[in-house]
Design an enzyme around this catalytic site. Sequence first.
Site: not given
Length: 250
Positions: A9, A11, A96, A98, A168, A174, A213
């Site tokens: 991904n 991003k 996702h 985010e 996730e 991250g 991560s």
Amino acid sequence: MRKKIVAGNWKMNTLPAEGVELAKGVVAGRKEVCECVNFIVCAPFTHLSMVAEALKGSDVELGAQNCAAEAKGAYTGEVSASMIAALGCKYVILGHSERRQYYGETSETLNRKMEQAYANGLTPIYCVGENLEEREAGNHFAVCKQQIEEVVFNLTEEQFKNLVIAYEPVWAIGTGKTATADQAQEIHAYIREVLASKFGAAADECPILYGGSCKPSNAQEIFAKADVDGGLIGGAALKAEDFLGIGKGF
Ligand code: PEP
């Protein structure tokens, strides 16, 4: 045998020319990794056609990171599932964290996005996962269950056969913090149980990826777990060597 998948991904990273270089790097190094691993790169919308060109002739597949909830029309700034499919995408990341967190995506929106993805022959990579507060309160099972029930349970059996789930944990995305292999296995097995309660034996075929991560140094331990079928990779997908190194974790 479930598919083994390593999906990147990207991003909102790379300019188009950098994305093409990254894709070429993945294609060039791909042969050093077992053919049994399916690599997918999910590039920004703006690079999809150029990256599709760079992937031509290889088995590395293309995905997008989102799609619109509507088919077409007066939705300024949106990109439809038919548009990304026309550019060669086979996959689309949906839900996702985010997008849930920063763009207010709800199960209601995600149901419509899933419909659009399937209507255009795309395989959704549907993301679920709890935040730190939810994990610390011991609510991670309930959160994942709800995210699955509210969206995945609305799929037909046929659609479910073309679905990838990514677990996730938001606290691991991250942050450099990774779920332990045992934590990943525990919740992946639970997610599979939830899926089986609705779709029966077909749940055994559904790839469940770990994301958060993940890097070459921890992939092997996590991927060794019975219900972990690969990874959805953010930061480490931006370097071909690291991305491919994660694939070597199988
Ligand atoms: C992601 O956002 O999908 C992700 C897994 O990110 P990272 O690998 O950077 O934690």
